[in-house]
Design a protein around this motif. Structure first.
Motif, PDB file in Angstrom:
ATOM      1  N   GLN A  94       0.825  -1.199   0.000  1.00 22.13           N
ATOM      2  CA  GLN A  94       0.000   0.000   0.000  1.00 22.13           C
ATOM      3  C   GLN A  94       0.874   1.270   0.000  1.00 22.13           C
ATOM      4  OE1 GLN A  94      -2.824   0.068   3.213  1.00 22.13           O
ATOM      5  NE2 GLN A  94      -3.625   2.080   2.648  1.00 22.13           N
ATOM      6  N   SER A  95       1.943   1.216   0.787  1.00 19.32           N
ATOM      7  CA  SER A  95       2.778   2.426   0.909  1.00 19.32           C
ATOM      8  C   SER A  95       4.024   2.367   0.021  1.00 19.32           C
ATOM      9  CB  SER A  95       3.172   2.626   2.363  1.00 19.32           C
ATOM     10  OG  SER A  95       3.742   1.424   2.858  1.00 19.32           O
ATOM     11  N   TYR A  96       3.931   1.670  -1.090  1.00 19.80           N
ATOM     12  CA  TYR A  96       4.966   1.578  -2.137  1.00 19.80           C
ATOM     13  C   TYR A  96       6.287   0.966  -1.654  1.00 19.80           C
ATOM     14  CZ  TYR A  96       1.869   5.558  -3.096  1.00 19.80           C
ATOM     15  OH  TYR A  96       0.799   6.377  -3.176  1.00 19.80           O
ATOM     16  N   ASN A  97       6.786   1.458  -0.511  1.00 17.33           N
ATOM     17  CA  ASN A  97       8.064   0.945   0.015  1.00 17.33           C
ATOM     18  C   ASN A  97       9.202   0.998  -0.994  1.00 17.33           C
ATOM     19  OD1 ASN A  97       7.158   0.434   2.553  1.00 17.33           O
ATOM     20  ND2 ASN A  97       6.695  -1.718   2.193  1.00 17.33           N
ATOM     21  N   LEU A  98       9.345   2.153  -1.621  1.00 21.58           N
ATOM     22  CA  LEU A  98      10.531   2.329  -2.466  1.00 21.58           C
ATOM     23  C   LEU A  98      11.659   2.849  -1.576  1.00 21.58           C
ATOM     24  CD1 LEU A  98       8.924   4.089  -5.554  1.00 21.58           C
ATOM     25  CD2 LEU A  98       9.375   1.651  -5.222  1.00 21.58           C
ATOM     26  N   LEU A  99      12.884   2.529  -1.953  1.00 25.83           N
ATOM     27  CA  LEU A  99      14.020   3.076  -1.205  1.00 25.83           C
ATOM     28  C   LEU A  99      14.175   4.543  -1.576  1.00 25.83           C
ATOM     29  CD1 LEU A  99      16.804   0.346  -1.351  1.00 25.83           C
ATOM     30  CD2 LEU A  99      15.013   0.721   0.349  1.00 25.83           C
ATOM     31  N   SER A 100      14.218   5.382  -0.559  1.00 23.37           N
ATOM     32  CA  SER A 100      14.349   6.807  -0.838  1.00 23.37           C
ATOM     33  C   SER A 100      15.750   7.104  -1.350  1.00 23.37           C
ATOM     34  CB  SER A 100      14.074   7.613   0.429  1.00 23.37           C
ATOM     35  OG  SER A 100      14.981   7.217   1.415  1.00 23.37           O
ATOM     36  N   ARG A 101      15.877   8.223  -2.019  1.00 26.66           N
ATOM     37  CA  ARG A 101      17.158   8.674  -2.565  1.00 26.66           C
ATOM     38  C   ARG A 101      17.827   7.601  -3.422  1.00 26.66           C
ATOM     39  NH1 ARG A 101      20.330  11.636   2.204  1.00 26.66           N
ATOM     40  NH2 ARG A 101      19.258  10.219   3.599  1.00 26.66           N
ATOM     41  N   THR A 102      16.985   6.795  -4.045  1.00 22.12           N
ATOM     42  CA  THR A 102      17.471   5.751  -4.932  1.00 22.12           C
ATOM     43  C   THR A 102      16.625   5.852  -6.181  1.00 22.12           C
ATOM     44  OG1 THR A 102      17.950   4.400  -3.001  1.00 22.12           O
ATOM     45  CG2 THR A 102      17.865   3.263  -5.094  1.00 22.12           C
ATOM     46  N   SER A 103      17.259   5.868  -7.348  1.00 20.65           N
ATOM     47  CA  SER A 103      16.507   6.132  -8.572  1.00 20.65           C
ATOM     48  C   SER A 103      15.503   5.023  -8.848  1.00 20.65           C
ATOM     49  CB  SER A 103      17.464   6.272  -9.748  1.00 20.65           C
ATOM     50  OG  SER A 103      17.971   4.998 -10.071  1.00 20.65           O
ATOM     51  N   ALA A 104      14.503   5.341  -9.658  1.00 22.55           N
ATOM     52  CA  ALA A 104      13.474   4.371 -10.024  1.00 22.55           C
ATOM     53  C   ALA A 104      14.118   3.102 -10.567  1.00 22.55           C
ATOM     54  CB  ALA A 104      12.543   4.992 -11.062  1.00 22.55           C
ATOM     55  N   LEU A 105      15.097   3.299 -11.449  1.00 22.15           N
ATOM     56  CA  LEU A 105      15.738   2.146 -12.076  1.00 22.15           C
ATOM     57  C   LEU A 105      16.414   1.256 -11.028  1.00 22.15           C
ATOM     58  CD1 LEU A 105      16.169   1.018 -14.902  1.00 22.15           C
ATOM     59  CD2 LEU A 105      18.383   2.162 -14.934  1.00 22.15           C
ATOM     60  N   GLU A 106      17.107   1.899 -10.108  1.00 20.65           N
ATOM     61  CA  GLU A 106      17.803   1.099  -9.089  1.00 20.65           C
ATOM     62  C   GLU A 106      16.822   0.411  -8.145  1.00 20.65           C
ATOM     63  OE1 GLU A 106      22.069   3.106  -8.317  1.00 20.65           O
ATOM     64  OE2 GLU A 106      20.337   4.397  -8.005  1.00 20.65           O
ATOM     65  N   ASN A 107      15.705   1.082  -7.870  1.00 13.65           N
ATOM     66  CA  ASN A 107      14.679   0.439  -7.063  1.00 13.65           C
ATOM     67  C   ASN A 107      14.165  -0.821  -7.748  1.00 13.65           C
ATOM     68  OD1 ASN A 107      13.568   1.427  -4.433  1.00 13.65           O
ATOM     69  ND2 ASN A 107      13.828   3.387  -5.484  1.00 13.65           N
ATOM     70  N   VAL A 108      14.009  -0.724  -9.050  1.00 10.22           N
ATOM     71  CA  VAL A 108      13.485  -1.880  -9.791  1.00 10.22           C
ATOM     72  C   VAL A 108      14.540  -2.990  -9.880  1.00 10.22           C
ATOM     73  CG1 VAL A 108      12.580  -2.637 -12.016  1.00 10.22           C
ATOM     74  CG2 VAL A 108      11.857  -0.447 -11.058  1.00 10.22           C
ATOM     75  N   GLU A 109      15.793  -2.584  -9.933  1.00 17.14           N
ATOM     76  CA  GLU A 109      16.874  -3.591 -10.011  1.00 17.14           C
ATOM     77  C   GLU A 109      16.998  -4.424  -8.732  1.00 17.14           C
ATOM     78  OE1 GLU A 109      20.671  -2.002 -10.869  1.00 17.14           O
ATOM     79  OE2 GLU A 109      20.118  -1.233 -12.823  1.00 17.14           O
TER      80      GLU A 109
END
Ligand code: ATP
Ligand code: MG
Lengths: 251, 406
Positions: A94-109
């Motif tokens: 629900q809250s995405y849980n992406l790593l902050s200060r990390t680019s979209a691409l790196e989050n996906v990697e």
């Protein structure tokens, strides 16, 4: 008759809090076949998240059996569970849980980092491809705080897809989004389900969202009270178009 | 997860909190710099003590007057008068382990040449002193037995004295200087030896026949010391025993009487000084090691903070397939990175500090590769040791709870 990807047999989960035992799941049984788009509904506290955590190999049932893609999860240790999460499951929160200060691409990697079979060039390639498939090709280098909620959730979906899991689990993935963006996400989900044949288990509060799925299981107090096939699956792309239209008309 | 990705990951985490990482490193930096500087200075002075002592001749034996009357008044060595020319003759006659002997009669005074003067000391010696003290001539000749016998007013000068009483470029040989008003003909110049470890200028010296010094300057028949060479370093100890025997006899000491002189061999001195400076080095290194320990505790502390701060990240990583070991390695490498980068900076600071000390204070230093390697490994070890528990804590987190952590 297609293959059973999930088999739940009398699944129980109890939490011991102090001297009390909270019985979050009291015997849940159902199967999910490959390619199904299942929504799980139920009031707050009914055990949806608890169930999804077990399905996602983050947690183990205290009773019953859970067979994922032919393997009984009960027999797996911590590391094997991690491997299962990495190889077979894509999580959307629900809250995405992406790593902050990390680019979209790196989050996906990220999931591929934990898969030693994938080389770094392949990793990049696959992450780009995953972002392309959620229509974020222009946003590779954006940080999460430079993206809208819907875009962040799409990055999270790309992250869930990148390891080519057999199943995608989403826990109120549209919970933080407005109707229009929710429809965008659901349309993406339907695409994944139909075009890429991904099995999806989607926890939601909103009956509206459930109409986009092919089957809805409803929980109450840790038990299944309803399990219905949806004969009339709505198309999210069309719903999105009509929402856009009414909004445009208003303005 | 591959090690390279892990290193990249932890580097990035550190760069995000540059100031914090630096402050954490500071303990390690100071520790390592201190270890290296201390060890370099310690090793350097040890080396230079050894060098200057063996420069003086490792078979050198020194006899000084010594008063050790139990219960009596103890008198400073130099004011005790017990060594005479009879002792020198006795040693010359009877000793078998000594190759050369020279008495030393010393007096402080003023060297005067024209309008220039210089305070120094004159040493009355026998010609053998050159061999014994490993002195050599830069120019001119050494006086001989004849000059000793006749109390000739001849002398040899050290470079410092020459620099101070002669014009630059002037040839001192054949000129006359005055020491305490007494004219001396300069017959030779000693090769410069520089400072010894104790900071004494070994070139601030005038030497003359001991008879001349005794008869014309001190008017005293006692010597401040007697120096001798053992046949070789190995014979130092038997020579020392032999000297005791001969001098006790020469001084007619009874069995129950204490020595009124003492014999010191260079080998003994080297050992004593070495063990003292070795002890000092150990002590300093231990102190530096403690600061390294404190640095390590700093790392542990900050790693705990880091793990707590990033609980949610850990939960997420686990949910997408990170195993315990992956998380453990991530934080461990971060800790090791702090300590190793701190270690590298510490080495640079330590080496620079050592060079600065060597340059500005003129202290002897010796930067040993061992000290650099050791501190480097100790650093990495510190990182692993103090990083392990926080990293272990991170690896043991429950993914669901970690994800839910706010
Ligand atoms: N770690 C835990 N310890 C103790 N009790 C728990 C724990 N996790 C869940 N529960 C309990 O289990 C029950 C089911 O919780 P769960 O989170 O699965 O509900 P949910 O259906 O996801 O609710 P919501 O729609 O609000 O998210 C609740 O009564 C909850 O208090
Ligand atoms: Mg929930």
């Amino acid at each position: 008759m297609s293959k059973k990807i999930l088999e739940l047999k009398d699944l129980k989960r109890e939490f011991i809090v102090g001297s009390e035992t909270v019985r979050a799941l009291r015997g849940v049984s159902f199967d999910v076949e490959e390619g199904e788009f299942l929504t799980i509904m139920g009031s707050s506290g009914s055990g949806k998240t608890t169930l999804l955590n077990i399905l996602g190999c983050l947690d183990k049932p205290s009773g019953g059996n859970y067979i994922l893609d032919g393997t009984d999860v009960k027999n797996l240790d911590r590391d094997e569970l991690a491997r299962f999460r990495n190889h077979k499951i894509g999580f959307i929160f629900q809250s995405y849980n992406l790593l902050s200060r990390t680019s979209a691409l790196e989050n996906v990697e990220l999931p591929l980092l934990y898969n030693p079979a994938v080389s770094s060039s392949e990793r990049r390639e696959r992450a780009m491809h995953a972002l392309d498939s959620v229509k974020l090709a222009e946003r590779y280098d954006h940080m999460p705080n430079q993206l809208s909620g819907g875009q962040q959730q799409r990055v999270a979906i790309a992250r869930a897809l990148v390891n080519e899991p057999v199943m995608i689990l989403a826990d109120e993935a549209t919970g933080n989004l407005d109707t229009r963006t929710s429809y965008e996400i659901m349309s993406l989900m339907q695409d994944l389900n139909i075009k890429q044949k991904k099995t999806i288990v989607f926890v939601t509060h909103e009956p509206d969202i459930a109409t986009f799925s092919s089957r809805t299981v409803t929980l109450r107090d840790g038990m299944v009270i309803k399990d219905i096939k949806n004969e009339n699956v709505k198309n999210a792309a069309e719903a999105l178009a009509s929402v856009s239209k009414t909004e445009d008309d208003k303005s | 997860m591959k090690i390279l990705s892990l290193i990249k990951l932890s580097l990035r985490a550190l760069l995000r909190n540059k100031l914090r990482a630096f402050l954490t490193m500071l303990g390690i930096i100071i520790g390592v710099a201190a270890v290296i500087t201390m060890m370099s200075i310690g090793k350097g002075s040890q080396q230079s003590i050894e060098n200057s002592l063996s420069n003086m001749g490792s078979n050198l034996i020194t006899i000084v007057p010594y008063n050790n009357v139990p219960g009596g008044v103890r008198v400073q060595g130099s004011s005790v008068q017990s060594l005479t020319i009879e002792d020198v003759s006795a040693l010359e006659r009877q000793s078998t382990h000594l190759s050369a002997i020279s008495p030393i009669a010393q007096s402080n005074g003023q060297v005067i040449k024209g309008s220039l003067n210089w305070p120094t000391s004159i040493q009355g010696v026998a010609p053998e002193v050159l061999e014994i003290k490993k002195l050599s001539l830069k120019d001119g000749i050494m006086f001989g037995e004849d000059e000793v016998r006749s109390s000739a007013k001849v002398c040899l000068l050290g470079q410092t004295v020459i620099d101070n009483v002669f014009e630059p470029g002037e040839n001192p040989i054949g000129q006359t200087i005055r020491f305490n008003k007494i004219p001396f003909l300069v017959v030779g110049v000693l090769s410069p030896k520089g400072q010894n470890t104790f900071g004494q200028d070994q070139d601030d010296i005038v030497i003359a026949p001991y008879t001349t010094v005794q008869n014309r300057i001190t008017a005293n028949r006692y010597f401040q010391s007697i120096v001798a060479s053992a046949n070789n370093e190995a014979e130092s100890n038997p020579a020392s025993d032999e000297i005791l025997e001969i001098l006790r006899q020469s001084h007619r000491l009874r069995r129950n009487q204490d020595n009124d002189f003492s014999v010191r061999t260079q080998a003994e001195l080297i050992n004593t000084l070495n063990s003292t400076s070795g002890m000092l080095t150990t002590l300093l290194t231990v102190i530096a090691g403690i600061s390294l320990l404190i640095g390590g505790i700093g790392i542990m502390n900050i790693m705990y903070v880091s793990v707590t701060e990033r609980t949610k990240e850990i939960g997420l990583r686990m949910s997408i397939g990170a195993r315990g070991i992956d998380i453990l390695m991530q934080f461990l490498i971060e800790a090791v990175m702090i300590s190793v980068v701190g270690g590298i900076i510490g080495v640079v600071v330590g080496v620079s500090a050592t060079m600065i000390v060597a340059h500005t204070l003129g202290w002897p230093t010796l930067i040993s590769q061992a000290s650099i390697l050791i501190s480097f490994f100790v650093c990495a070890l510190t990182g692993v040791f103090f990083g392990y528990y926080p990293a272990q804590k991170a690896a043991m987190l429950d993914p669901i709870e970690a994800l839910r952590y706010e």
